[in-house]
Write a protein that holds these residues in place. Structure first.
Motif, PDB file in Angstrom:
ATOM      1  N   ILE A  66       0.581  -0.943   0.405  1.00  0.00           N
ATOM      2  CA  ILE A  66       0.174   0.083  -0.039  1.00  0.00           C
ATOM      3  C   ILE A  66       0.959   1.664   0.165  1.00  0.00           C
ATOM      4  O   ILE A  66       0.339   2.231  -0.671  1.00  0.00           O
ATOM      5  CB  ILE A  66      -1.018   0.079   1.374  1.00  0.00           C
ATOM      6  N   ALA A  67       2.152   1.429   0.617  1.00  0.00           N
ATOM      7  CA  ALA A  67       3.135   2.578   1.213  1.00  0.00           C
ATOM      8  C   ALA A  67       3.178   2.021  -0.273  1.00  0.00           C
ATOM      9  O   ALA A  67       3.441   3.771  -0.984  1.00  0.00           O
ATOM     10  CB  ALA A  67       3.537   1.781   2.024  1.00  0.00           C
ATOM     11  N   VAL A  68       3.983   1.282  -1.267  1.00  0.00           N
ATOM     12  CA  VAL A  68       4.032   1.843  -2.460  1.00  0.00           C
ATOM     13  C   VAL A  68       3.898   2.533  -3.338  1.00  0.00           C
ATOM     14  O   VAL A  68       3.988   2.889  -4.004  1.00  0.00           O
ATOM     15  CB  VAL A  68       5.164   0.148  -2.590  1.00  0.00           C
ATOM     16  N   GLY A  69       2.671   1.791  -3.392  1.00  0.00           N
ATOM     17  CA  GLY A  69       1.279   1.812  -4.166  1.00  0.00           C
ATOM     18  C   GLY A  69       0.716   3.659  -4.109  1.00  0.00           C
ATOM     19  O   GLY A  69       0.746   3.922  -5.239  1.00  0.00           O
ATOM     20  N   ALA A  70       0.889   3.708  -2.915  1.00  0.00           N
ATOM     21  CA  ALA A  70       0.605   5.417  -2.550  1.00  0.00           C
ATOM     22  C   ALA A  70       1.500   6.230  -3.261  1.00  0.00           C
ATOM     23  O   ALA A  70       1.495   7.052  -3.336  1.00  0.00           O
ATOM     24  CB  ALA A  70       0.321   5.213  -1.327  1.00  0.00           C
ATOM     25  N   LEU A  71       3.154   5.962  -3.317  1.00  0.00           N
ATOM     26  CA  LEU A  71       4.691   6.613  -3.626  1.00  0.00           C
ATOM     27  C   LEU A  71       4.148   6.459  -4.772  1.00  0.00           C
ATOM     28  O   LEU A  71       4.555   8.043  -5.635  1.00  0.00           O
ATOM     29  CB  LEU A  71       5.430   5.953  -3.068  1.00  0.00           C
ATOM     30  N   VAL A  72       3.657   5.332  -5.730  1.00  0.00           N
ATOM     31  CA  VAL A  72       4.012   5.407  -7.653  1.00  0.00           C
ATOM     32  C   VAL A  72       2.897   6.909  -7.602  1.00  0.00           C
ATOM     33  O   VAL A  72       2.713   7.371  -8.941  1.00  0.00           O
ATOM     34  CB  VAL A  72       3.965   3.924  -7.580  1.00  0.00           C
ATOM     35  N   TRP A  73       1.734   6.012  -6.657  1.00  0.00           N
ATOM     36  CA  TRP A  73       0.517   6.807  -7.366  1.00  0.00           C
ATOM     37  C   TRP A  73       0.471   8.623  -7.506  1.00  0.00           C
ATOM     38  O   TRP A  73       0.347   9.159  -8.767  1.00  0.00           O
ATOM     39  CB  TRP A  73      -0.802   6.773  -6.912  1.00  0.00           C
ATOM     40  N   TRP A  78       2.270  13.634  -9.692  1.00  0.00           N
ATOM     41  CA  TRP A  78       2.595  15.067 -10.143  1.00  0.00           C
ATOM     42  C   TRP A  78       3.244  14.945 -11.112  1.00  0.00           C
ATOM     43  O   TRP A  78       4.069  16.189 -11.580  1.00  0.00           O
ATOM     44  CB  TRP A  78       3.836  14.848  -8.365  1.00  0.00           C
ATOM     45  N   SER A  79       3.958  14.042 -11.471  1.00  0.00           N
ATOM     46  CA  SER A  79       4.969  13.984 -13.031  1.00  0.00           C
ATOM     47  C   SER A  79       3.865  14.039 -14.036  1.00  0.00           C
ATOM     48  O   SER A  79       4.429  13.719 -15.539  1.00  0.00           O
ATOM     49  CB  SER A  79       5.765  12.860 -12.878  1.00  0.00           C
ATOM     50  N   LYS A  80       2.237  13.939 -14.366  1.00  0.00           N
ATOM     51  CA  LYS A  80       1.044  13.855 -15.049  1.00  0.00           C
ATOM     52  C   LYS A  80       1.603  12.250 -16.120  1.00  0.00           C
ATOM     53  O   LYS A  80       1.719  12.594 -17.502  1.00  0.00           O
ATOM     54  CB  LYS A  80       1.703  15.394 -15.737  1.00  0.00           C
ATOM     55  N   THR A  81       1.846  11.394 -14.889  1.00  0.00           N
ATOM     56  CA  THR A  81       2.016  10.260 -16.135  1.00  0.00           C
ATOM     57  C   THR A  81       0.988   9.168 -15.511  1.00  0.00           C
ATOM     58  O   THR A  81       1.065   8.563 -14.853  1.00  0.00           O
ATOM     59  CB  THR A  81       3.306   9.458 -16.123  1.00  0.00           C
ATOM     60  N   ALA A  84       1.829   5.522 -14.381  1.00  0.00           N
ATOM     61  CA  ALA A  84       2.258   5.305 -12.744  1.00  0.00           C
ATOM     62  C   ALA A  84       0.829   6.109 -11.944  1.00  0.00           C
ATOM     63  O   ALA A  84       1.111   4.924 -11.539  1.00  0.00           O
ATOM     64  CB  ALA A  84       3.238   6.736 -12.693  1.00  0.00           C
ATOM     65  N   LYS A  85       0.218   7.010 -12.560  1.00  0.00           N
ATOM     66  CA  LYS A  85      -0.878   6.715 -11.866  1.00  0.00           C
ATOM     67  C   LYS A  85      -1.914   5.305 -11.035  1.00  0.00           C
ATOM     68  O   LYS A  85      -2.469   4.566 -10.407  1.00  0.00           O
ATOM     69  CB  LYS A  85      -2.092   7.653 -12.062  1.00  0.00           C
ATOM     70  N   THR A  86      -1.665   4.760 -12.952  1.00  0.00           N
ATOM     71  CA  THR A  86      -2.942   3.372 -12.364  1.00  0.00           C
ATOM     72  C   THR A  86      -2.215   2.531 -11.957  1.00  0.00           C
ATOM     73  O   THR A  86      -2.984   1.928 -11.238  1.00  0.00           O
ATOM     74  CB  THR A  86      -2.869   3.624 -13.971  1.00  0.00           C
ATOM     75  N   ALA A  87      -0.837   2.087 -11.963  1.00  0.00           N
ATOM     76  CA  ALA A  87      -0.274   1.146 -11.274  1.00  0.00           C
ATOM     77  C   ALA A  87      -0.038   1.343 -10.121  1.00  0.00           C
ATOM     78  O   ALA A  87      -0.199   0.579  -9.123  1.00  0.00           O
ATOM     79  CB  ALA A  87       1.248   1.301 -12.315  1.00  0.00           C
ATOM     80  N   GLY A  88      -0.090   3.000  -9.468  1.00  0.00           N
ATOM     81  CA  GLY A  88      -0.102   2.737  -7.934  1.00  0.00           C
ATOM     82  C   GLY A  88      -1.878   2.893  -7.793  1.00  0.00           C
ATOM     83  O   GLY A  88      -1.604   2.308  -6.571  1.00  0.00           O
ATOM     84  N   LEU A  89      -2.550   3.005  -8.346  1.00  0.00           N
ATOM     85  CA  LEU A  89      -3.542   2.700  -7.985  1.00  0.00           C
ATOM     86  C   LEU A  89      -4.353   1.314  -7.541  1.00  0.00           C
ATOM     87  O   LEU A  89      -4.630   0.364  -7.381  1.00  0.00           O
ATOM     88  CB  LEU A  89      -5.221   3.171  -8.405  1.00  0.00           C
ATOM     89  N   ILE A  90      -3.573   0.695  -8.500  1.00  0.00           N
ATOM     90  CA  ILE A  90      -3.468  -1.090  -8.397  1.00  0.00           C
ATOM     91  C   ILE A  90      -2.693  -1.102  -7.978  1.00  0.00           C
ATOM     92  O   ILE A  90      -3.565  -2.801  -7.044  1.00  0.00           O
ATOM     93  CB  ILE A  90      -3.265  -1.539 -10.469  1.00  0.00           C
ATOM     94  N   GLY A  91      -1.877  -0.817  -6.997  1.00  0.00           N
ATOM     95  CA  GLY A  91      -1.187  -1.697  -6.387  1.00  0.00           C
ATOM     96  C   GLY A  91      -1.682  -1.220  -4.893  1.00  0.00           C
ATOM     97  O   GLY A  91      -1.681  -2.371  -3.951  1.00  0.00           O
ATOM     98  N   ILE A  92      -2.521  -0.331  -5.039  1.00  0.00           N
ATOM     99  CA  ILE A  92      -2.694   0.321  -3.229  1.00  0.00           C
ATOM    100  C   ILE A  92      -4.199  -0.919  -2.938  1.00  0.00           C
ATOM    101  O   ILE A  92      -4.273  -1.221  -2.418  1.00  0.00           O
ATOM    102  CB  ILE A  92      -3.716   1.766  -3.279  1.00  0.00           C
ATOM    103  N   GLY A  93      -4.461  -1.070  -4.754  1.00  0.00           N
ATOM    104  CA  GLY A  93      -5.411  -2.084  -4.176  1.00  0.00           C
ATOM    105  C   GLY A  93      -6.282  -3.653  -3.755  1.00  0.00           C
ATOM    106  O   GLY A  93      -6.237  -4.219  -3.124  1.00  0.00           O
ATOM    107  N   ILE A  94      -4.444  -3.876  -5.044  1.00  0.00           N
ATOM    108  CA  ILE A  94      -4.353  -5.405  -4.346  1.00  0.00           C
ATOM    109  C   ILE A  94      -4.196  -5.140  -2.674  1.00  0.00           C
ATOM    110  O   ILE A  94      -3.997  -6.415  -2.072  1.00  0.00           O
ATOM    111  CB  ILE A  94      -2.699  -5.439  -5.256  1.00  0.00           C
TER     112      ILE A  94
END
Length: 127
Positions: A66-73, A78-81, A84-94
């Motif tokens: 969850i922490a890594v997913g939040a960081l990636v999100w 922030w970088s408007k990617t 990466a936002k989608t990958a972060g949200l998927i990580g948080i969901g997992i």
């Protein structure tokens, strides 16, 4: 020549569910296999400790996910990617899903082993 429709009309190929349920009920009525659960076996305590360690480790790992997913999100936002936002949200969901599943594992096992799933069937058949 063999005609399946006349054969099916003369022989009841598929018995009715009520007949099968009544036969199972009559066959199992009054039968006690004499088996009861025992928690004082030689491997019961180590197995319980191992299971609690596994659940604890999974919960710690899921918090890290969850922490890594939040960081990636956050970095993706922030970088408007959008990737990466989608990958972060998927990580948080997992991470959240895994933590909920690990926390509810003992309840899931209890429900699966203690509920009589066939009670509604036997009540509807009239047994």
């Amino acid at each position: 020549m063999f005609d399946i429709t006349s054969f099916a009309a003369t022989v009841d190929v598929v018995p009715h569910l009520s007949h099968v349920a009544s036969l199972v009920h009559i066959g199992a009525q009054g039968f006690d296999p004499g088996v009861s659960p025992s928690m004082d076996g030689p491997l019961a305590s180590p197995a319980q400790k191992i299971a609690s360690w596994v659940v604890s480790a999974v919960l710690v790992i899921m918090v890290a996910v969850i922490a890594v997913g939040a960081l990636v999100w956050a970095i993706g936002a922030w970088s408007k990617t959008p990737g990466a936002k989608t990958a972060g949200l998927i990580g948080i969901g997992i991470g959240v899903g895994g933590a909920v599943f690990a926390g509810a594992a003992s309840t899931i096992v209890y429900m699966a082993t203690s509920w009589n799933l066939f009670e509604p069937l036997t009540n509807s058949v009239g047994l």
